[in-house]
Scaffold this motif. Structure first.
Motif, PDB file in Angstrom:
ATOM      1  N   ASN A 276       0.580  -6.909   2.493  1.00 22.51           N
ATOM      2  CA  ASN A 276       1.559  -6.007   1.888  1.00 22.51           C
ATOM      3  C   ASN A 276       0.929  -5.164   0.785  1.00 22.51           C
ATOM      4  O   ASN A 276       1.163  -3.956   0.708  1.00 22.51           O
ATOM      5  CB  ASN A 276       2.751  -6.797   1.345  1.00 22.51           C
ATOM      6  N   LYS A 277       0.122  -5.789  -0.049  1.00 22.14           N
ATOM      7  CA  LYS A 277      -0.516  -5.061  -1.143  1.00 22.14           C
ATOM      8  C   LYS A 277      -1.550  -4.063  -0.606  1.00 22.14           C
ATOM      9  O   LYS A 277      -1.586  -2.903  -1.029  1.00 22.14           O
ATOM     10  CB  LYS A 277      -1.184  -6.040  -2.112  1.00 22.14           C
TER      11      LYS A 277
ATOM     12  N   TYR B 168      -1.807  -2.593   2.294  1.00 17.28           N
ATOM     13  CA  TYR B 168      -1.326  -1.521   3.168  1.00 17.28           C
ATOM     14  C   TYR B 168      -0.015  -0.913   2.672  1.00 17.28           C
ATOM     15  O   TYR B 168       0.699  -0.271   3.442  1.00 17.28           O
ATOM     16  CB  TYR B 168      -1.205  -2.035   4.606  1.00 17.28           C
ATOM     17  N   ASP B 169       0.278  -1.134   1.383  1.00 12.46           N
ATOM     18  CA  ASP B 169       1.441  -0.535   0.741  1.00 12.46           C
ATOM     19  C   ASP B 169       2.709  -0.741   1.566  1.00 12.46           C
ATOM     20  O   ASP B 169       3.413   0.205   1.897  1.00 12.46           O
ATOM     21  CB  ASP B 169       1.182   0.966   0.486  1.00 12.46           C
ATOM     22  N   ARG B 170       2.951  -1.988   1.903  1.00 10.36           N
ATOM     23  CA  ARG B 170       4.159  -2.328   2.653  1.00 10.36           C
ATOM     24  C   ARG B 170       4.931  -3.381   1.893  1.00 10.36           C
ATOM     25  O   ARG B 170       4.399  -3.999   0.975  1.00 10.36           O
ATOM     26  CB  ARG B 170       3.829  -2.769   4.084  1.00 10.36           C
ATOM     27  N   THR B 171       6.171  -3.606   2.260  1.00 14.00           N
ATOM     28  CA  THR B 171       7.009  -4.615   1.627  1.00 14.00           C
ATOM     29  C   THR B 171       7.706  -5.426   2.706  1.00 14.00           C
ATOM     30  O   THR B 171       7.773  -5.019   3.864  1.00 14.00           O
ATOM     31  CB  THR B 171       8.077  -3.989   0.711  1.00 14.00           C
TER      32      THR B 171
END
Length: 181
Positions: free
Chosen positions: A84-85, A87-90
């Motif tokens: 998540n961190k 690849y800028d995902r949540t």
């Protein structure tokens, strides 16, 4: 899950999304697995696919359900947070809680190992199991250092040559695949 028993552990990405975005993610997944789970389980084989994974393990004799469950939970959370961190995902990376199936018949051991190693072949990613670098197949047939239970696995098959032959036979026999699930 009980100490001393064998399990097929698997899961996939939420909505069947990719959980390994690039080559380094596979290595990181195995690093996190080793960090969180190596004291809890013996690993017989594994296969990491772009959107899912398979592990075939034996719980060590001195483990208990709570410790193993926490180890795997920490492992998956650690990996998901990193992805998540990076690849800028949540949100969730994995689909629900991981699945586990007890493997309680020795005759099934060989089949589950071949099934896992042939997963990239049946998915059309490679032609032969040794072409897929994100599984335990090559580590089991080579002499290099490994955390896998190589001797135990090869012994089930009657040696390295029989291990390779069984995979070739299993790859050619479509009717054996439905026996797995």
């Amino acid at each position: 899950m009980e100490a001393g028993k064998y399990y097929h552990i698997y899961n996939r990405g939420v909505n069947r999304e990719t959980i390994f975005k690039e080559g380094k993610n596979y290595s990181y997944f195995l690093e996190r697995y080793k960090h969180h789970c190596s004291l809890l389980v013996e690993t017989l084989c594994y296969c990491l696919m772009p959107n899912h994974f398979h592990l075939f393990v034996r719980l060590k004799d001195d483990t208990n359900y709570e410790t193993v469950t926490k180890g795997f939970k920490d492992f998956f959370i650690s990996y998901a947070k990193s992805i998540n961190k990076s690849y800028d995902r949540t949100g969730s990376l994995f689909q629900n809680k991981y699945k586990k199936k007890e493997i309680d018949r020795e005759a099934y051991f060989s089949m589950i190992i071949a099934y896992l190693h042939l997963n990239p072949v049946s998915s059309g990613l490679v032609k032969f199991p040794d072409d897929w670098k994100f599984s335990s197949y090559k580590s089991l047939i080579t002499e290099g250092p490994t955390q896998l239970c190589r001797e135990q696995v090869l012994e089930w098959f009657g040696g390295k040559e029989s291990f390779i032959e069984f995979h070739q036979l299993f790859q050619d026999e479509d009717e054996t695949k439905p026996l797995l699930y």
